[in-house]
Design a protein around this motif. Structure first.
Motif, mmCIF file in Angstrom:
data_model
loop_
_atom_site.group_PDB
_atom_site.id
_atom_site.type_symbol
_atom_site.label_atom_id
_atom_site.label_comp_id
_atom_site.label_asym_id
_atom_site.label_seq_id
_atom_site.Cartn_x
_atom_site.Cartn_y
_atom_site.Cartn_z
ATOM 1 N N UNK A 179 -9.800 18.443 -1.550
ATOM 2 C CA UNK A 179 -9.665 17.156 -0.876
ATOM 3 C C UNK A 179 -8.192 16.762 -0.843
ATOM 4 N N UNK A 233 0.843 -1.208 0.000
ATOM 5 C CA UNK A 233 0.000 0.000 0.000
ATOM 6 C C UNK A 233 0.879 1.259 0.000
ATOM 7 N N UNK A 234 2.042 1.153 0.613
ATOM 8 C CA UNK A 234 2.972 2.289 0.585
ATOM 9 C C UNK A 234 3.406 2.586 -0.846
ATOM 10 N N UNK A 235 3.514 1.533 -1.658
ATOM 11 C CA UNK A 235 3.909 1.742 -3.059
ATOM 12 C C UNK A 235 2.767 2.292 -3.888
ATOM 13 N N UNK A 275 -2.743 4.655 7.701
ATOM 14 C CA UNK A 275 -3.668 5.692 7.216
ATOM 15 C C UNK A 275 -2.954 6.698 6.326
ATOM 16 N N UNK A 276 -1.727 7.043 6.736
ATOM 17 C CA UNK A 276 -0.963 8.055 6.003
ATOM 18 C C UNK A 276 -0.502 7.555 4.639
ATOM 19 N N UNK A 277 -0.676 6.268 4.369
ATOM 20 C CA UNK A 277 -0.252 5.734 3.071
ATOM 21 C C UNK A 277 -1.374 5.807 2.048
ATOM 22 N N UNK A 278 -2.592 6.027 2.521
ATOM 23 C CA UNK A 278 -3.763 5.887 1.653
ATOM 24 C C UNK A 278 -4.045 7.140 0.840
ATOM 25 N N UNK A 279 -4.283 6.893 -0.427
ATOM 26 C CA UNK A 279 -4.624 7.985 -1.317
ATOM 27 C C UNK A 279 -6.120 7.978 -1.640
ATOM 28 N N UNK A 323 -8.869 16.798 -7.882
ATOM 29 C CA UNK A 323 -8.021 16.930 -6.704
ATOM 30 C C UNK A 323 -6.545 16.789 -7.052
ATOM 31 N N UNK A 379 -0.699 3.276 -2.672
ATOM 32 C CA UNK A 379 -1.623 4.249 -2.095
ATOM 33 C C UNK A 379 -3.085 3.835 -2.122
ATOM 34 N N UNK A 380 -3.376 2.705 -2.770
ATOM 35 C CA UNK A 380 -4.783 2.300 -2.890
ATOM 36 C C UNK A 380 -4.930 0.811 -2.603
ATOM 37 N N UNK A 439 -0.457 13.189 -5.346
ATOM 38 C CA UNK A 439 0.956 13.221 -4.970
ATOM 39 C C UNK A 439 1.813 13.416 -6.221
ATOM 40 N N UNK A 446 0.374 13.241 4.256
ATOM 41 C CA UNK A 446 1.627 12.748 4.818
ATOM 42 C C UNK A 446 2.818 13.276 4.022
ATOM 43 N N UNK A 502 -5.850 13.727 0.395
ATOM 44 C CA UNK A 502 -5.900 12.359 0.908
ATOM 45 C C UNK A 502 -4.900 12.207 2.043
ATOM 46 N N UNK A 503 -5.083 11.188 2.890
ATOM 47 C CA UNK A 503 -4.116 10.977 3.980
ATOM 48 C C UNK A 503 -2.692 10.840 3.449
ATOM 49 N N UNK A 504 -2.554 10.193 2.314
ATOM 50 C CA UNK A 504 -1.236 10.001 1.713
ATOM 51 C C UNK A 504 -0.639 11.340 1.274
ATOM 52 N N UNK A 505 -1.490 12.142 0.641
ATOM 53 C CA UNK A 505 -1.059 13.472 0.192
ATOM 54 C C UNK A 505 -0.682 14.324 1.412
#
Lengths: 321, 407
Positions: free
Chosen positions: B143, A246-248, A277-281, B173, A250-251, B176, B150, B145-148
């Motif tokens: 929007x 998921x880190x790679x 959570x911080x990895x999710x796009x 939106x 994001x989904x 990254x 981070x 995202x949590x990833x964005x």
């Protein structure tokens, strides 16, 4: 000469019986008949009393196996269909699952669960059971998707001191073939990256790994690179490999053949949301079978379980979130 | 006889649908052109649907209490050929052909339109999509995202920093990938490090800007104040008089400087006012205590000390905290007006523009006389104060400044 998934299970049991005198097989019609799916064909001749036919009482089968394990044996119990293991639920979750905690004596039994759908099998011969057993502490739940995993994970399961629910998928028995039975040696407890990608991750297991790969192939024609993670065992759950994927990408799409309420896919989503959570796009999605009994009719069955088409559709939704 | 549609009209820029409150006519009624026949209600106002021409109502599809999208056919009226020609009204038959042709051409896109001919909904009017509001749930450029989030945290970026990026993601939106591309794009540009002072101001302004601000201005004559001040020794700063007048006006209407927190307006505990002091690459805001309770002459020394301390950037945290409003004198830069932004913890900021000598007609003298006029500019949080309240506050400040000897 190619090996099928059922060949791998047959071969693993053969080797276990030959290598370890404490191993014996117990199940309905597994002796002279060779088992409903011929997973024990020919064993009666070679191993005689170590291949035991059981009465039609799953409760008694597991109860006897637990007793044998207490006395130092390593029984392999074949459920004719995983669906009927519910009859032995008490022995599995209350006795086998808690015995080591209660007494310090391990219960090294392996219960082979022919599970999952095949066309026309209907509500009692198609169900997935990994989610219910994974819920209980003390049980290891293995869900091989490949020929070599069926072979290797079964051998590891029997060698393990914990009770193992070995979920072998009936659809893969003769459909899935491989040139070799030897795999990459990845140990039980580690998930495998079946296919590399960068736009989305599908986390799945058992037969759905192959459906996910087919869906990924279709999306690859449009330039989407879908990563597929094969959990191999749902308990322990290799969350590190899932999070790395998921880190790679994001989904996340968590895919399973089981029913949609709770279960392994919900657990995967929950763990990823909590720990990554911080990895999710995008919001993680799940795709499961429908929340109804499994239909007989092949067309209805095909509509009930995830297919490459429905996986592609779900992935499109995920990629557009 | 030709049939003329009665359609839910476009009732405003962002109105997608409206509810029928009352049907003012019935089938069989005779109507004239521009007659109000249906009363509709939107989330903004109640309005009337009017006829395109005179005739007889033959069909009513709209029902009271129901919501209809803009462009929905609410009914049909029959009109004579002459009436239609006179009013230039559209006729249903023509439209039908037109729209049908259009659909067959665009059939592929309209996948929701079934080809099944067993039941065909009569397609008479194509619903208008003009002015549709953004549908709820669309993520849009805001929007993150949590990833964005981070990745932005990793780079030390705020949402305002990426306003330049046009998003390519779903619903526009920013992804990254968009962010990385943008960072690559500006890689070779000349750059300098922002000072801590700059970053502090940026942070305060960004936090503050989350509120709906409005600004109003009031020109006031300054002659009396300037004349009075010139006679003082030492001469207090002009801004101090404004601070004092502002504090008095606020103490008379304390809610004006209140803070909206949830469903409560939190009132000021004391009328401590800040004064903006321009320093290199930033602004310092020392706070003068209880300005409503002390006269200018009493405040003068402390005011000078604070301003000097601000210029030298040696203010203590205590000296800059607790203000309820700020006065900023941007007139020193020759500016005629401005819309300053209140500090994040304040609701109001009062700007003082440059005094400018202008000719004003005087009824007493019967001639134009020179008047030094300046603009008082007030920016306020519109959640707390309205234009009227802000205007009255400014009027009061202006009035108090006309009697400088009382300040």
């Amino acid at each position: 000469m190619s090996v099928t998934y059922i060949d791998a299970i047959h071969q693993a049991q053969l080797e276990l019986l030959r290598e370890d005198k404490t191993v014996f097989l117990y199940g309905q019609d597994i002796g002279d008949f060779g088992g409903a799916f011929k997973a024990t064909k020919g064993f009666k001749e070679e191993f005689g009393p170590r291949v035991l036919d059981a009465p039609i009482s799953e409760d008694a089968m597991i109860g006897m196996a637990v007793g044998a394990a207490i006395n130092g044996m390593r029984p392999i119990v074949e459920m004719q269909f995983a669906d009927f293991s519910s009859v032995a639920f008490n022995q599995l979750v209350n006795q086998a699952g808690t015995h080591y905690y209660r007494t310090g004596i391990p219960i090294p039994i392996t219960v082979r669960m022919p599970c999952g759908g095949t066309p026309g099998s209907g509500p009692f011969h198609s169900q997935m059971v990994e989610s219910i057993y994974a819920h209980y502490p003390g049980l290891v739940v293995v869900t091989p998707a490949t020929v070599s995993d069926a072979y290797q994970l079964l051998k590891e399961s029997v060698q393990l001191d914990d009770p193992v629910i070995f979920c072998e998928h009936k659809f893969l028995y003769r459909w899935l073939k491989s040139a070799s039975i030897k795999g990459d040696g990845l140990p039980l407890g580690k998930a495998r990256l079946t296919r590399a990608g960068k736009h989305a991750t599908v986390v799945t297991y058992s037969a759905m790994v192959h459906e996910a790969v087919r869906a990924a192939d279709r999306l690859a024609e449009e330039g989407w690179e879908i990563e597929v993670v094969d959990l191999r065992s749902v308990k322990p759950l290799d969350i590190d490999t899932v999070l790395a994927s998921v880190a790679r990408t994001g989904r996340l799409l968590a895919l399973g053949e089981g029913f949609p309420w709770g279960g392994v896919t919900a657990e995967v989503v929950s763990r990823v949301v909590a720990e990554g959570f911080h990895l999710l796009d995008a919001p993680p999605l799940r795709l499961n079978a429908k929340d109804t009994p499994i239909p007989y009719h092949p067309d209805l069955w095909a509509a009930h379980r995830p297919t490459p088409e429905s996986i592609v559709e779900k992935l499109r939704e995920l990629l557009n979130l | 006889m030709p049939q003329v549609p009665i359609i839910m009209p476009q009732l405003g820029e962002s109105i997608a649908e409206a509810r029928i409150v009352r049907l003012l006519i019935a089938v069989g009624d005779t109507v004239v052109v521009d007659q109000e026949i249906i009363e509709v209600e939107t989330n903004k106002a109640t309005m009337g649907v009017t006829t395109l021409c005179g005739g007889t109502i033959t069909e009513l599809r709209g029902e009271e209490g129901e919501d209809y999208a803009v462009g929905t056919l609410l009914g049909i009226l029959e009109a004579s050929e002459e009436e239609i020609e006179r009013t230039g009204s559209p006729v249903l038959g023509e439209r039908e052909e037109e729209t049908e042709k259009k659909f067959s051409k665009e059939e592929e896109n309209l996948h929701f339109r079934s080809n099944d001919s067993s039941y065909e909904e009569p397609v008479l009017i194509e619903p208008s999509v003009r002015g549709l509001p953004v549908p709820a749930g669309v993520k849009g450029a805001h929007y993150i995202s949590p990833r964005m989030r981070a990745r932005m945290d990793e780079l030390g970026l705020q949402a305002a920093d990426i306003s330049a990026i046009a998003g390519s993601g779903a619903g526009g939106r920013v992804t990254v990938e968009d962010l990385e591309k943008f960072l690559d794009y500006i890689q070779g540009w000349p750059r300098s490090s922002a000072s801590p002072m700059r970053l502090a101001v940026a942070d305060a302004m960004r936090r503050s800007w989350s509120r709906p601000f409005a600004s109003v201005g009031l020109p006031i004559p300054m002659d009396k104040l300037l004349e009075y001040r010139s006679r003082q020794n030492p001469k207090p700063g002009l801004t101090l008089y404004v601070l004092r007048a502002f504090a008095i006006a606020l103490s008379e209407e304390p809610t004006t400087a209140g803070f909206l927190i949830g469903d409560k307006v939190v009132h000021p505990r004391a009328f401590d006012l800040g004064v903006a002091v321009q320093v290199e690459d930033g602004v310092m805001v020392p706070v003068l205590r209880n300005v409503d309770q002390h006269r200018v002459s009493e405040l003068a020394r402390e005011y000078v000390e604070l301003v000097n301390a601000g210029r030298e950037r040696r203010l203590t945290p205590e000296q800059t905290s607790g203000g309820i409003a700020t006065v900023t004198n941007f007139g020193t830069f020759g500016l005629k007006w401005g819309t300053p932004i209140p500090l994040p913890n304040e609701t109001l900021i009062l700007g003082l523009a440059a005094g400018i000598k202008t000719p004003k007609w005087s009824d007493e003298v019967g001639a134009f006389i020179p008047v030094t006029e300046t603009e008082l500019c007030l920016t306020f949080d519109h959640r707390v104060v309205d234009g009227g309240g802000a205007g009255m506050l400014l009027q009061r400040v202006g009035q108090l400044l006309q009697e400088p000897e009382k300040l």
